[in-house]
Design a protein around this motif. Structure first.
Motif, short mmCIF file in Angstrom:
data_model
loop_
_atom_site.label_atom_id
_atom_site.label_comp_id
_atom_site.label_asym_id
_atom_site.label_seq_id
_atom_site.Cartn_x
_atom_site.Cartn_y
_atom_site.Cartn_z
N UNK A 166 0.92 -1.26 0.07
CA UNK A 166 0.10 -0.03 -0.05
C UNK A 166 0.89 1.39 -0.02
N UNK A 167 2.01 1.20 0.71
CA UNK A 167 2.81 2.34 0.90
C UNK A 167 3.39 2.60 -0.63
N UNK A 168 3.93 1.65 -0.87
CA UNK A 168 4.44 1.58 -2.38
C UNK A 168 3.75 2.24 -3.43
N UNK A 169 2.41 1.89 -3.45
CA UNK A 169 1.52 2.68 -4.42
C UNK A 169 1.26 4.05 -4.19
N UNK A 170 0.86 4.42 -2.82
CA UNK A 170 0.59 5.56 -2.46
C UNK A 170 1.77 6.78 -2.63
N UNK A 171 3.08 6.14 -2.60
CA UNK A 171 4.18 6.80 -2.68
C UNK A 171 4.50 7.15 -4.34
N UNK A 172 3.98 6.44 -5.03
CA UNK A 172 3.67 6.67 -6.42
C UNK A 172 2.78 7.59 -6.89
N UNK A 173 1.73 7.93 -6.17
CA UNK A 173 0.55 8.75 -6.53
C UNK A 173 0.93 10.18 -6.57
N UNK A 174 0.55 10.91 -7.64
CA UNK A 174 0.83 12.37 -7.76
C UNK A 174 -0.26 13.41 -7.46
N UNK A 175 0.08 13.98 -6.43
CA UNK A 175 -0.93 15.03 -5.73
C UNK A 175 -1.74 15.68 -6.84
N UNK A 176 -0.92 16.04 -8.03
CA UNK A 176 -1.66 17.04 -8.81
C UNK A 176 -2.82 16.30 -9.79
N UNK A 177 -2.30 15.00 -9.79
CA UNK A 177 -3.23 14.07 -10.69
C UNK A 177 -4.51 14.05 -9.65
N UNK A 178 -4.44 13.91 -8.23
CA UNK A 178 -5.43 13.76 -7.15
C UNK A 178 -6.30 14.82 -7.30
N UNK A 179 -5.64 16.11 -7.40
CA UNK A 179 -6.20 17.41 -7.24
C UNK A 179 -7.11 17.79 -8.48
N UNK A 180 -6.57 17.45 -9.60
CA UNK A 180 -7.25 17.51 -10.88
C UNK A 180 -8.65 16.55 -10.94
N UNK A 181 -8.52 15.43 -10.34
CA UNK A 181 -9.60 14.40 -10.33
C UNK A 181 -10.60 14.89 -9.35
N UNK A 182 -10.38 15.40 -8.19
CA UNK A 182 -11.29 16.00 -7.27
C UNK A 182 -11.85 17.29 -8.02
N UNK A 183 -11.24 17.78 -8.62
CA UNK A 183 -11.92 19.03 -9.36
C UNK A 183 -13.17 18.55 -10.21
N UNK A 184 -12.60 17.49 -10.94
CA UNK A 184 -13.48 16.96 -11.87
C UNK A 184 -15.15 16.37 -11.16
N UNK A 185 -14.57 15.92 -10.25
CA UNK A 185 -15.89 15.51 -9.43
C UNK A 185 -16.86 16.64 -8.92
N UNK A 186 -16.30 17.77 -8.66
CA UNK A 186 -16.96 18.83 -8.38
C UNK A 186 -17.41 19.83 -9.37
#
Ligand SMILES: Cc1cc2nc3c(=O)[nH]c(=O)nc-3n(C[C@H](O)[C@H](O)[C@H](O)COP(=O)(O)O)c2cc1C
Length: 443
Positions: A283-303
């Motif tokens: 789980x940590x391996x995957x989370x460490x690979x995640x990109x905050x800006x991808x997450x922020x863009x997806x959050x924006x799309x949801x709203x």
């Protein structure tokens, strides 16, 4: 004894946002049909009930940093139907951006081609970017999308029902191919759609595809209660899943439907290891690979495109940092789920995006196969689920682990089947073949 219904949700290289970057993710391209063939055959061999392909009719704006499903689902399932025999094939198609006559013929064709294994995930398409691709100036409102979907359902149901089961006579001696009197043109004239003639092909083996739906707003729930035979839903905690379950099943009963005709499958993205430590490490391996800006863009799309770029990363958030959920025209229930999670745990933006990176707001789990079986059995036996929409974080790696490690435990506990059943998806799910009018009354 009641057993779990398990679906495999195939998305990208897995449901974790950073799955494609993990060394164990498939090396195949997402346009390579071999990738999907492998997953479909593994799922069938694992005795899963169905596979599901989602669809978005617009290119995501995080393309620079994240791959998505590219191939159109029905076309892809057409190919997969020829390398599988028993597994259900569920495709998304939009009621907002497809013509009823075309959608009816696509699914009837695949029902014939797959010999009765097709399901339709009925979506209204929440993505704001889709509108411009279909000649709309602005996003179709949440309310209008569902109003159109009502009319759409009436039109397509009349099309699938336009041929009686026994319309084809194939009387070669007498020279009569079909009894035209057993083919009824819909002559549908609704507020949004008008469809005159009968479908241009005989009724499929299932009559109508298995109806799947995944909207959880009050409007979405009511729509699901009337039409859906499988309901996909996102819940981070059991309590909200229990509330959803009893509400939707209660509404379905009010429409004269029996509860066993509605299968509620919460999404679940499990990371399992032979020990808890090993699972945590993955789980940590995957989370460490995640990109905050991808997450922020997806959050924006949801709203619906709301700009979250000024929000600090490490300060606890509150509901006031988000638009009023009742005004969100995109995925309303998901927006609500996100604000509720922020309020409940006073999450910072970084924590929220990490939580969503796992499975976009669906349930996640990290632990051993035994612990996962306990978790699933708990939801299954306490009125929160009829099974699960499995969302392996990395594909095919974590699907293999689920099939090899988890399913035998569920079978030993008599919670999951030990053989394929029925000759169609409907019969495998013990669903009635009787048809209901789009208004919900029995026919
Ligand atoms: C498991 C799951 C799969 C979904 N698949 C799709 C999809 O393929 N395409 C799409 O446009 N929306 C998809 N959705 C979004 C739903 O159709 C719906 O728009 C969303 O859940 C918000 O519904 P609501 O506004 O009624 O709450 C999916 C949702 C879930 C939970």
């Amino acid at each position: 004894m009641r057993k779990m219904c398990l679906n495999l949700f195939i998305q990208g290289k897995g449901h974790h946002e950073a799955s494609w970057r993990h060394p164990k993710a498939s090396p195949l391209a997402l346009t390579d049909i071999e990738y999907y063939k492998t997953l479909a055959q593994k799922a069938e061999a694992g005795l899963l009930h169905s596979i599901f392909l989602a669809d978005a009719v617009a290119l995501w704006d995080d393309i620079d940093k994240a791959p998505h499903n590219w191939l159109e689902p029905l076309t892809t399932l057409g190919a997969l139907s020829q390398v599988t025999e028993r597994i259900g094939l569920i495709a998304t198609a939009s009621t907002t951006y497809t013509a009823p006559y075309n959608l009816a013929r696509y699914f009837a064709s695949l029902d014939h081609i797959s010999q009765g294994r097709v399901g339709w995930n009925i979506v209204t398409t929440w993505s704001a970017d889709a509108a411009g691709n279909f000649g709309e100036q602005t996003q179709v409102s949440h309310a209008d999308r569902y109003a159109r979907a009502e009319d759409f359902m009436e039109a397509v149901c009349k099309l699938w029902d336009s041929w009686a089961e026994d319309a084809i006579l194939d009387d070669r001696a007498g020279g009569i191919y079909a009894d035209a009197a057993r083919i009824t043109p819909p002559n549908h004239a609704g507020p949004y759609y008008s469809v005159k003639g009968a479908l241009n092909m005989p009724r499929g083996p299932q009559g109508r595809p298995v109806f799947v739906q995944a909207g959880s707003s009050p409007t979405g729930r009511n729509f699901a209660a009337r039409f859906a035979e499988i309901i996909f839903t996102a819940h981070l905690v059991k309590e909200t899943a229990q509330e959803f379950y009893s509400d939707v099943k209660g509404q379905a009963k009010q429409y004269g439907r029996s509860e066993d005709q509605v299968n509620i499958l919460p999404g679940l993205g499990p990371i399992i290891g032979s020990t808890e430590e090993e699972a945590q490490k993955i789980a940590k391996e995957l989370d460490d690979l995640a990109d905050i800006e991808v997450g922020r863009k997806r959050l924006s799309a949801r709203f619906g495109g709301h700009d979250f770029s000024n929000l600090p990363l490490d300060t606890p958030l509150s509901a006031s940092d988000f638009p009023d959920v009742s005004t969100v025209q995109a995925a309303r229930s998901r927006a609500e789920l996100i604000v509720r999670a922020v309020e409940k745990d006073s999450l910072t933006l970084r924590q929220l995006l990490q939580k969503l990176a796992g499975a976009r707001g669906h349930g996640t789990f990290v632990g051993t196969p035994e612990q996962l079986a306990d978790y699933m059995e708990d939801w299954f036996s306490s009125g929160a689920a009829d099974g699960f929409n499995l969302m392996p974080p990395v594909l095919p790696w974590m699907l293999d682990v689920l099939i090899e490690e988890l399913l035998p435990i569920l079978q030993k506990r008599n919670l999951f089947r030990t053989a394929h059943e029925g000759d169609t998806l409907k019969s495998a799910l013990h669903l009635d073949r009787s048809v209901r009018s789009a208004k919900g009354d029995e026919q």
